[in-house]
Design a protein around this motif. Structure first.
Motif, short mmCIF file in Angstrom:
data_model
loop_
_atom_site.label_atom_id
_atom_site.label_comp_id
_atom_site.label_asym_id
_atom_site.label_seq_id
_atom_site.Cartn_x
_atom_site.Cartn_y
_atom_site.Cartn_z
N LEU A 36 66.27 79.06 58.17
CA LEU A 36 67.12 78.41 59.16
C LEU A 36 66.87 76.90 59.22
O LEU A 36 67.67 76.16 59.78
N ARG A 37 65.74 76.46 58.65
CA ARG A 37 65.40 75.04 58.60
C ARG A 37 65.58 74.37 59.96
O ARG A 37 66.24 73.32 60.08
N GLU A 38 64.98 74.98 60.99
CA GLU A 38 65.11 74.42 62.34
C GLU A 38 64.32 73.12 62.45
O GLU A 38 63.22 72.99 61.90
N ALA A 39 64.90 72.17 63.19
CA ALA A 39 64.34 70.81 63.26
C ALA A 39 62.87 70.82 63.67
O ALA A 39 62.04 70.11 63.11
N GLU A 40 62.55 71.66 64.65
CA GLU A 40 61.18 71.72 65.17
C GLU A 40 60.21 72.16 64.08
O GLU A 40 59.10 71.64 63.98
#
Lengths: 225, 225
Positions: A36-40
């Motif tokens: 998902l390559r989440e920013a966090e």
């Protein structure tokens, strides 16, 4: 207690969890979906790989290789043999096979199953590409011939001693077995090897893993499969 | 004297050669084209990867990871700092970046250039796929932004100390630079870092490499490029 950012079916995370369990280190698990390559998460690891090993509020090791080395350096007990053999020739064979599994096998087999069968569940309207899965399955068959030959001619993957190479392969095989993609009927010697690994107390944590709406194939957690 | 089965433009072989040179170990080089998958070589390494480290008639280490570890274990001088930092945090950062280069950068960039521009020269009638090269070049640009940022904010890639991470990246960059695929104009800080690495005595052996009928771009061996 250390904590681990991981995904339950990510093989590299499973290697780290197996090592920690083998060394008797309890760990807090926090699930990440790296695809998902989440920013966090990208702030922690711009390469978007798991596992990530954390102690308190210090990020100790980021990514598979760093985590494996940090676990071996910090937690391998002095009194008993660790998973990195002390004999130079055995250690070289361990790294050769570790690389085979973590790079070549991952590149030709595991990552396709994870992408098609797991990651795509999070992309609305996306379905597994059967052509990709067919090709990955053909590659898997070739690799199993080699692993089965190793299991037939040696006690453990690298020789007489269990090592990180066994944990690496067991981690990948266990993910594929969860998904029902291992044909045990054609790999008797590898099955015998996997059965020995699977019976270790360290393996129990993996056998209890369940991913929502993606149950394991029915022999997954059986020691007699 | 150890010998190394290698290819002059293979980045993993270059890492091993840089380590040996840095540690003052002379080595006999024997060239292999791993993509030809010749039977004699597959018997040594069924994964068909270089380098392979040999001493006398004993095969000491097969493949990149085993070779790196064997060289560090056998040849790292006791008296001076080796390429694996002794500080745990620096070592973890070294492995994170080593993996970035050897797995992610290789997977997204280097291997395409090697396949299209080098390996295909041995396939009669085959020409580089410009679409693949264009995609690899776009990936390269993204990676260089990151490497340039690291070089701008740290003395060496992993921090204050030169480590295996620097050698790993320098090995890959030097192959791409041989092929003329690094645009130095857009990466001033990485250029400064590379210039420091390139000036080390250990680097000289790589700068003398020449592949038949594939000359390096003209700044390749210049220390002032």
């Amino acid at each position: 207690m250390p904590s681990l950012l991981h995904h339950p079916l990510d093989p590299a995370s499973r290697i780290a969890r197996l090592m920690l369990a083998e060394y008797g280190v309890p760990v807090d698990l926090e699930e990440i979906k790296p695809w998902l390559r989440e920013a966090e998460f990208l702030e922690v690891n711009p390469a978007a790989t798991v596992p990530v090993l954390i102690e308190g509020d210090v990020i100790v090791a980021i990514g598979p290789l760093a985590s494996i080395h940090a676990i071996e350096d910090s937690y391998s007990p002095e009194a008993v043999a660790g998973l990195f053999p002390t004999d130079a020739a055995e250690r070289a064979e361990m790294w050769r096979l570790f690389e085979w599994v973590a790079v070549k096998f991952n590149d030709e087999v595991t990552r396709y199953f994870i992408e098609e069968k797991i990651a795509k569940r999070d992309q609305r309207g996306s379905t597994p590409d059967t052509g990709v899965l067919r090709a990955a399955k053909a590659n898997l068959h070739e690799h199993i011939l080699y692993f089965n030959w190793l299991a037939a001619t040696r006690r453990w993957l690298g020789g007489d001693t269990m090592s990180l190479a066994d944990f690496a392969l067991a981690a990948h095989i266990s993910t594929l077995d969860y998904l029902g993609d291992i044909d045990w009927g054609t790999a008797a010697d590898m099955r015998d090897w996997y059965s020995r690994i699977k019976s270790r107390p360290a393996f129990r944590t993996l056998l209890n893993d369940r991913v929502i709406a993606l149950p394991p194939q029915k022999g997954y957690a059986d020691l007699d499969f």
